[in-house]
Design a protein around this motif. Structure first.
Motif, PDB file in Angstrom:
ATOM      1  N   ALA A 121       0.708  -1.230  -0.017  1.00  0.00           N
ATOM      2  CA  ALA A 121       0.051   0.003  -0.066  1.00  0.00           C
ATOM      3  C   ALA A 121       0.835   1.265   0.028  1.00  0.00           C
ATOM      4  CB  ALA A 121      -0.780  -0.062   1.316  1.00  0.00           C
ATOM      5  N   LEU A 122       1.930   1.361   0.607  1.00  0.00           N
ATOM      6  CA  LEU A 122       2.925   2.406   0.604  1.00  0.00           C
ATOM      7  C   LEU A 122       3.264   2.708  -0.872  1.00  0.00           C
ATOM      8  CD1 LEU A 122       5.162   1.561   3.346  1.00  0.00           C
ATOM      9  CD2 LEU A 122       3.917   3.647   3.448  1.00  0.00           C
ATOM     10  N   ARG A 126       1.087  11.361   8.993  1.00  0.00           N
ATOM     11  CA  ARG A 126       0.441  10.384   9.964  1.00  0.00           C
ATOM     12  C   ARG A 126      -1.060  10.219   9.110  1.00  0.00           C
ATOM     13  NH1 ARG A 126       2.230   8.590  15.633  1.00  0.00           N
ATOM     14  NH2 ARG A 126       4.408   9.000  15.424  1.00  0.00           N
ATOM     15  N   PRO A 127      -1.775  11.009   8.678  1.00  0.00           N
ATOM     16  CA  PRO A 127      -3.065  10.782   8.117  1.00  0.00           C
ATOM     17  C   PRO A 127      -2.815  10.035   6.748  1.00  0.00           C
ATOM     18  CG  PRO A 127      -2.924  12.997   8.920  1.00  0.00           C
ATOM     19  CD  PRO A 127      -1.577  12.572   8.939  1.00  0.00           C
ATOM     20  N   VAL A 169      -2.804   4.374   4.347  1.00  0.00           N
ATOM     21  CA  VAL A 169      -1.874   3.183   3.835  1.00  0.00           C
ATOM     22  C   VAL A 169      -2.444   1.984   4.488  1.00  0.00           C
ATOM     23  CG1 VAL A 169       0.297   2.085   4.040  1.00  0.00           C
ATOM     24  CG2 VAL A 169       0.205   4.363   3.178  1.00  0.00           C
ATOM     25  N   GLY A 170      -2.602   2.105   5.942  1.00  0.00           N
ATOM     26  CA  GLY A 170      -3.272   0.791   6.594  1.00  0.00           C
ATOM     27  C   GLY A 170      -4.744   0.499   6.212  1.00  0.00           C
ATOM     28  N   GLN A 171      -5.592   1.594   5.821  1.00  0.00           N
ATOM     29  CA  GLN A 171      -6.793   1.253   5.394  1.00  0.00           C
ATOM     30  C   GLN A 171      -6.925   0.398   4.196  1.00  0.00           C
ATOM     31  OE1 GLN A 171      -9.230   4.359   4.342  1.00  0.00           O
ATOM     32  NE2 GLN A 171     -11.256   3.151   4.373  1.00  0.00           N
ATOM     33  N   LEU A 172      -5.870   0.889   3.117  1.00  0.00           N
ATOM     34  CA  LEU A 172      -5.883   0.285   1.875  1.00  0.00           C
ATOM     35  C   LEU A 172      -5.416  -1.022   2.012  1.00  0.00           C
ATOM     36  CD1 LEU A 172      -6.049   0.665  -1.098  1.00  0.00           C
ATOM     37  CD2 LEU A 172      -3.605   1.508  -1.179  1.00  0.00           C
ATOM     38  N   ALA A 173      -4.527  -1.354   2.739  1.00  0.00           N
ATOM     39  CA  ALA A 173      -4.100  -2.814   3.094  1.00  0.00           C
ATOM     40  C   ALA A 173      -5.289  -3.500   3.478  1.00  0.00           C
ATOM     41  CB  ALA A 173      -2.849  -2.711   4.132  1.00  0.00           C
TER      42      ALA A 173
END
Length: 385
Positions: A100-101, A152-153, A158-162
Motif C-alpha cells: 500500500a505504501l 500520519r493521516p 496506507v493501513g486502510q488500503l492494506a
C-alpha cells in the motif's frame, strides 16, 4: 515496554542479529461512532495501552521477511512481487502495508528489503483493532526506515488500503487514525469525510472513572459476510435516497427515508444517522459537562446497534446489561460487531463489582468466561528503540 523488548529479543532469536530499531502502535477502543466511518461520518475512538511492536533490520537484497510471536514460520516475498493476490494469512497485514505504501506514491524500486519481527498484546478478534495496530506499527517503521516522509493521516490511509484491498475487510479509516493520532488521556474526534481530526481530553482519571473492556471471547472477523453486508446496505440506502453517503442525511430526513426504503435498509440507515448525532452529542457533552455525563449516549448507541443495525450477540447484550445494572455510567458494544468486546464507563470504586457480576452472569448463562480489564487512553504509534 514489554512488547518492544520482546520484539527486539524475538528478532535476534529469529534472524541471528540485532535489529536497528523498534516501533509500536496501539489498539483502540471506539468510545462511540460505530459503522459511521465508511459512511463519511464521525467517530470518537482512543488509543489503548495494549500495543503491537515491530523490530526491523536491514537487508542487502529486496526481500521482505516477516516473523511474529503468533505464527510458526516466517513469510518472505520479493518487493517486486508484492500484490494483493500474492498475500494471504496473517502476513497480509504487514506485507499489505508495504504494498500500500507503493500504491500511495512511495518509490519502492530503490529501497532495500527488511526483516521484521512482530509482537502484540492487543487481543485478537476482540474488536480492539489488533489489525490496525499491526498495520500502523509497520507503516511507521517502513516510512521512517525507507525515508518516505509520509505524514500520519497518509499512513492511516496506507493501513486502510492494506485492510481493504489485501486483507479484504471493507473497513473505514477510524482504526488506523486512532492508532496513529491518539494521545494519552484523550480521544480522537475524527470527521471521516474531511479527515480533520481533533484530539480531545477525556478526563476519565481526573473524574475517578475507568473504562472497562469486557472481551466476550466471541471472535469476529471484518472480512466475513456480516460486516460487508451492513456496508452494502448503507450504500444501497444512500443510492436509493440520491445522496453520496449517509453523512448527507440528517435526523429530520429520516421520515422521508422511512417512506422510500424497505424496513431493513431503513433501520440500517437510521442507526448511522442517529449514531453520527450521538458522536457529536458526546463530544459536546464531554466538553461542557465532563465524562460523567456521556453515559446516555453510550447506552443509546448499544440499543441502536442491537436493534437497528443488528450486529450484537447475546454475550455482548449480557455484558452491557449487567454492567448497567451494577452502576455503570454507560455501556455499549464496541467495534464491528458479531462478537468482540463491550465497554462500560464505571466509577473506579465499582470496577470490582462490575467485574464480579459480569463474570457471574456469564457463568450462569453457560457462556465462555470473558476477559475483563481497564483500558487507559494512551499515546499513538511511535518509535521506541
Amino acid at each position: 515496554m514489554s512488547e518492544v523488548d520482546d520484539a527486539m529479543r524475538g528478532f535476534a532469536d529469529w534472524f541471528g542479529r540485532r535489529p536497528i530499531g523498534a516501533w509500536s502502535a496501539p489498539g483502540r477502543v471506539n468510545l462511540i461512532g460505530e459503522h459511521t466511518d465508511y459512511n463519511d461520518g464521525f467517530v470518537f475512538p482512543f488509543a489503548i495501552d495494549h500495543r503491537t511492536a515491530v523490530a526491523l533490520g536491514d537487508r542487502d537484497d529486496r526481500v521482505i521477511r516477516v516473523a511474529s510471536s503468533f505464527a510458526p514460520e516466517p513469510v518472505e516475498i520479493h518487493l517486486d512481487e508484492l500484490s494483493p493476490d500474492a498475500l494471504d494469512g496473517w502476513s497480509a497485514y504487514p506485507l499489505g502495508v508495504a504494498w500500500a505504501l507503493g500504491e500511495l506514491g512511495a518509490d519502492l524500486e530503490h529501497v532495500r528489503g527488511v526483516d521484521l519481527y512482530i509482537v502484540s498484546t492487543v487481543p485478537i478478534g476482540a474488536g480492539l483493532s489488533s489489525s490496525a495496530a499491526i498495520e500502523c506499527s509497520v507503516a511507521l517503521a517502513l516510512d521512517e526506515h525507507w525515508g518516505l516522509g509520509f505524514d500520519r493521516p497518509t499512513l492511516a490511509k496506507v493501513g486502510q488500503l492494506a485492510e481493504n484491498r489485501v486483507v479484504g475487510a471493507p473497513t473505514g479509516i477510524m482504526d488506523q487514525s486512532a492508532s496513529l493520532l491518539g494521545e494519552a488521556d484523550a480521544g480522537v474526534f475524527l470527521d471521516c469525510r474531511s479527515l480533520d481530526a481533533e484530539v480531545i481530553p477525556l478526563g476519565f482519571a481526573a473524574d475517578g472513572l475507568s473504562l472497562v473492556v469486557i472481551d466476550t471471547k466471541v471472535e469476529h472477523a471484518h472480512a466475513s459476510g456480516g460486516y460487508a453486508a451492513r456496508r452494502a446496505s448503507c450504500e444501497a440506502g444512500a443510492r436509493a435516497l440520491g445522496i453520496d453517503s449517509l453523512r448527507d442525511l440528517h435526523l429530520d430526513d429520516l421520515e422521508r427515508a422511512a417512506a422510500l426504503l424497505d424496513d431493513e435498509t431503513f433501520r440500517r440507515v437510521r442507526h448511522v444517522v442517529t449514531e453520527d448525532q450521538r458522536v457529536l452529542d458526546t463530544v459536546r457533552t464531554l466538553r461542557e459537562h465532563g465524562p460523567g455525563a456521556i453515559g446516555p449516549f453510550l447506552d443509546a448507541s448499544h440499543v441502536s446497534m442491537r436493534d437497528d443495525f443488528e450486529i450484537s450477540v447475546p454475550e455482548l447484550d449480557l455484558a452491557v446489561a449487567t454492567a448497567q445494572a451494577n452502576g455503570a455510567i454507560g455501556a455499549r458494544m464496541t467495534g464491528g460487531g458479531f462478537g468482540g468486546s463491550a465497554i462500560a464507563l464505571v466509577i473506579d470504586a465499582l470496577v470490582p463489582i462490575v467485574t464480579r457480576e459480569v463474570l457471574a452472569a456469564f457463568a450462569e448463562r453457560g457462556h465462555r468466561e470473558p476477559a475483563i480489564f481497564t483500558a487507559r487512553p494512551s499515546q499513538g504509534a511511535r518509535r521506541d528503540a
